[in-house]
Design an enzyme around this catalytic site. Structure first.
Site, PDB file in Angstrom:
ATOM      1  N   LYS A 123       0.820  -1.224   0.000  1.00  0.00           N
ATOM      2  CA  LYS A 123       0.000   0.000   0.000  1.00  0.00           C
ATOM      3  C   LYS A 123       0.845   1.263   0.000  1.00  0.00           C
ATOM      4  CE  LYS A 123      -4.098  -1.978   1.847  1.00  0.00           C
ATOM      5  NZ  LYS A 123      -5.467  -1.532   1.723  1.00  0.00           N
ATOM      6  N   GLU A 136      -4.234   7.971   6.654  1.00  0.00           N
ATOM      7  CA  GLU A 136      -4.983   8.572   5.537  1.00  0.00           C
ATOM      8  C   GLU A 136      -6.075   9.474   6.092  1.00  0.00           C
ATOM      9  OE1 GLU A 136      -6.836   5.845   2.822  1.00  0.00           O
ATOM     10  OE2 GLU A 136      -4.929   5.244   1.940  1.00  0.00           O
ATOM     11  N   HIS A 155     -16.290  -2.976   4.809  1.00  0.00           N
ATOM     12  CA  HIS A 155     -15.204  -2.850   3.834  1.00  0.00           C
ATOM     13  C   HIS A 155     -15.024  -4.046   2.934  1.00  0.00           C
ATOM     14  CE1 HIS A 155     -14.458   0.617   6.150  1.00  0.00           C
ATOM     15  NE2 HIS A 155     -14.191  -0.111   7.216  1.00  0.00           N
ATOM     16  N   ARG A 215      -3.769  -8.634  -9.637  1.00  0.00           N
ATOM     17  CA  ARG A 215      -4.327  -9.961  -9.964  1.00  0.00           C
ATOM     18  C   ARG A 215      -5.702  -9.780 -10.594  1.00  0.00           C
ATOM     19  NH1 ARG A 215      -8.305  -9.642  -6.132  1.00  0.00           N
ATOM     20  NH2 ARG A 215      -7.667  -8.615  -4.205  1.00  0.00           N
TER      21      ARG A 215
HETATM   22  P1  ADP Z   1      -8.333  -3.313   2.382  1.00  0.00           P
HETATM   23  O1  ADP Z   1      -7.136  -3.543   1.506  1.00  0.00           O
HETATM   24  O2  ADP Z   1      -8.137  -3.665   3.812  1.00  0.00           O
HETATM   25  O3  ADP Z   1      -9.592  -3.873   1.783  1.00  0.00           O
HETATM   26  P2  ADP Z   1      -8.712  -0.643   1.276  1.00  0.00           P
HETATM   27  O4  ADP Z   1      -7.671   0.414   1.386  1.00  0.00           O
HETATM   28  O5  ADP Z   1      -8.831  -1.333  -0.057  1.00  0.00           O
HETATM   29  O6  ADP Z   1      -8.515  -1.720   2.436  1.00  0.00           O
HETATM   30  O7  ADP Z   1     -10.118  -0.027   1.662  1.00  0.00           O
HETATM   31  C1  ADP Z   1     -11.269  -0.822   1.811  1.00  0.00           C
HETATM   32  C2  ADP Z   1     -12.463   0.055   2.042  1.00  0.00           C
HETATM   33  O8  ADP Z   1     -12.274   0.831   3.245  1.00  0.00           O
HETATM   34  C3  ADP Z   1     -12.731   1.094   0.961  1.00  0.00           C
HETATM   35  O9  ADP Z   1     -13.440   0.582  -0.133  1.00  0.00           O
HETATM   36  C4  ADP Z   1     -13.533   2.116   1.753  1.00  0.00           C
HETATM   37  O10 ADP Z   1     -14.843   1.664   1.952  1.00  0.00           O
HETATM   38  C5  ADP Z   1     -12.822   2.125   3.103  1.00  0.00           C
HETATM   39  N1  ADP Z   1     -11.742   3.128   3.134  1.00  0.00           N
HETATM   40  C6  ADP Z   1     -10.428   2.912   2.947  1.00  0.00           C
HETATM   41  N2  ADP Z   1      -9.727   4.055   3.039  1.00  0.00           N
HETATM   42  C7  ADP Z   1     -10.609   5.036   3.274  1.00  0.00           C
HETATM   43  C8  ADP Z   1     -10.503   6.454   3.471  1.00  0.00           C
HETATM   44  N3  ADP Z   1      -9.328   7.074   3.441  1.00  0.00           N
HETATM   45  N4  ADP Z   1     -11.646   7.149   3.704  1.00  0.00           N
HETATM   46  C9  ADP Z   1     -12.855   6.521   3.760  1.00  0.00           C
HETATM   47  N5  ADP Z   1     -13.019   5.199   3.593  1.00  0.00           N
HETATM   48  C10 ADP Z   1     -11.913   4.450   3.348  1.00  0.00           C
END
Ligand code: ADP
Length: 509
Positions: free
Chosen positions: A116, A200, A235, A292
């Site tokens: 990430k 973030e 999520h 992927r």
């Molecule tokens: P993971 O890899 O654990 O699935 P992600 O970074 O892909 O985490 O985020 C998964 C979900 O979490 C996103 O689709 C969103 O719903 C929420 N999310 C992640 N980062 C943020 C953010 N900065 N602000 C609001 N929601 C977030």
């Protein structure tokens, strides 16, 4: 072209890949753990080899065992599917050492885009907007707190090795920072064996929009448009669709160009997905790259008419992509629901067991990517995804009508499934209007259901309704503050994803 492909996976995705192999005239080789001996992918493959006991660390995550099968079966390529080792750079490296072609990105691209924080750094360099925050793992929590204060709360603490929503904490003020940091890092350590975090800005009710890209080994990178994945439970994506109701042609082009820029900067080859969050003002921010094939790839297949698995195989075999972005015109609308063996009445806990009987849907515009059959016992050892039900229609309305009709036809006896959740979502006025965001489903599930009597009268007095609404709002607020941004300890999100990421950190041989 390849002669024999080893499919290093199980369940519906293994079935999906072996179907592509058969259409291409390539022999497919399945692997299975002890509890998967009778699985559908084993039944349908041309050959199948046992690789050990049920725990995935001793079977599907064992690179040595996979390489041994590849050698014995005389395979010339390997497809990792998704989950398990699909994002572990040790797998493409082992393939190279064994003389196998890996059907996926090069190990270096996986490393530079898969982590990430590394992905965020690359996005900066490629001039792709990222969610404001830190691009390196946090070394000093005090400094991170000062930064959070300066950025403005709320902020999210996220695991560098994150996946499946684990190791994420919403922090609303200075006072919550220290405990949030402690909780997130210990959850990340438990889930991934890595406690590093980054920061973030927390975006308010964004859309999760992802861009599917394809890149060949000759320098052509194309965007196949977006998937809208905002309907999420803690999520985890629950429904995916294309196109998104909020994406304009201009924004689609901008996001597609950004995804292509990032893929080029990372030396990406094969299929990948660039995930973004989009805010209410239609600003988009890079989130991460999935190096992927995605679970939800059929949505893109239905609106583009392309077969992404066959294209992955062709790219790995060194073929050029036969088209440019301009020639791909998405057609109609597609929507996918993930049917899981889980109990909606018991906090969506996995509900393994034997499928005594079932009726599967069909008819116009319906596709079922299945991993199960009648009489099969769903094991307790893996992610309980049973099948993906995908509907296609000329419009969003027709797609929803078809999906609703297909869900009515779908019955399973013997195990519980989450099908009822989709029937509920597809009747929600907000959903029908396309007014969704990443918190929408969590908020819906916090709300008590309105009971409707047989003659159509809504039960309950207006005072009771007001009390229920107040309670739901309080609950949603609490949820947002404390639990929504971290799966509870009773939750079991994406077991394969967690195990795969942990294996990556352990650097399995
Ligand atoms: P993971 O890899 O654990 O699935 P992600 O970074 O892909 O985490 O985020 C998964 C979900 O979490 C996103 O689709 C969103 O719903 C929420 N999310 C992640 N980062 C943020 C953010 N900065 N602000 C609001 N929601 C977030």
């Amino acid at each position: 072209m390849f002669k024999k492909i080893l499919i290093a996976n199980r369940g519906e995705i293994a079935v999906r890949i072996l179907r592509a192999c058969r259409e291409l005239g390539i022999r497919s080789v399945a692997v299975f753990s002890d509890v998967d001996r009778k699985s559908l992918h084993v039944r349908l493959a041309d050959e199948a080899y046992p690789i050990g006991p049920a725990p995935s660390r001793e079977s599907y995550l064992s690179i040595d065992k996979l390489m041994d099968v590849a050698r014995r079966a005389g395979c010339d390529a390997l497809h990792p599917g998704y989950g398990f080792l699909a994002e572990n750079a040790a797998l493409p490296r082992a393939c190279t050492d064994t003389g196998l072609t890996f059907i996926g990105p090069p190990a270096e691209a996986m490393e530079s885009l898969g982590s990430k924080t590394a992905g965020r750094q690359l996005a900066h360099r490629a001039d792709v907007p990222v969610v404001p925050g830190t691009n390196d793992p946090i070394e000093n929590p005090r400094e991170a707190q000062t930064l959070a204060h300066r950025m403005g709360y709320p902020v999210l603490l996220k695991a560098v090795a994150g996946g499946g929503g684990k190791g994420m904490r919403l922090v609303s003020n200075d006072a919550e920072f220290e405990s949030g940091f402690r909780d997130a890092s210990s959850e990340a350590l438990n889930a991934f064996g890595d406690d590093r975090l980054y920061l973030e800005k927390y975006l308010y009710r964004p859309h999760h929009i992802e861009i599917q890209i394809l890149a060949d080994a000759h320098g052509r990178v194309v965007s196949l448009g977006e998937r809208e994945c905002s309907v999420q439970r803690r999520h985890q994506k629950v429904i995916e669709e294309a196109p998104s109701s909020v994406i304009t042609p201009d924004l689609r082009k901008k996001m597609g160009d950004a995804a292509v820029r990032l893929a080029r900067a990372g030396g990406y080859v094969n299929a990948g997905t660039v995930e973004f969050l989009v805010d209410a003002n239609l600003n988009f921010y890079f989130l991460e790259v999935n190096t992927r094939l995605q679970v939800e790839h059929p949505v893109t297949e239905q609106v583009t008419g392309l077969d992404l698995v066959k294209l992955q195989i062709a790219i790995a075999a060194g073929h050029r992509l036969p088209f440019a972005w301009e020639s791909i015109t998405p057609r109609g609308h597609a929507m996918e629901v993930r049917l899981y063996a889980e109990d909606p009445d018991n906090n969506f806990f996995p509900s393994p067991g034997t499928i005594i009987s079932r009726q599967v849907p069909g008819g116009p515009g319906i596709r079922l990517d299945d991993g199960v059959y009648e009489g099969w016992t769903v094991p307790n050892d893996y992610d309980p995804l049973l099948s993906k039900l995908i509907a296609w229609g000329n419009s969003r309305e027709e797609t929803i009508a078809r999906l609703r009709r297909a869900l009515e036809e779908y019955t399973v006896v013997g195990i519980k499934t989450n099908a009822g959740l989709f029937r509920r979502i597809l009747d929600e006025p907000d959903f029908l209007r396309g007014e969704i965001h990443t918190k929408w489903l969590d908020e819906l599930l916090c709300r008590p259901r309105t009971s409707v009597s047989a003659d159509g009268d809504q039960s309950g007095s207006s005072a009771a309704d007001a009390a229920a609404i107040a309670a739901a709002m309080w609950q949603a607020n609490q949820w947002d503050r404390h639990s929504c941004l971290s799966a509870s300890s009773t939750d079991q999100p994406s077991r394969w994803k967690q195990e795969g990421r942990r294996a990556q950190l352990d650097r399995l041989p």
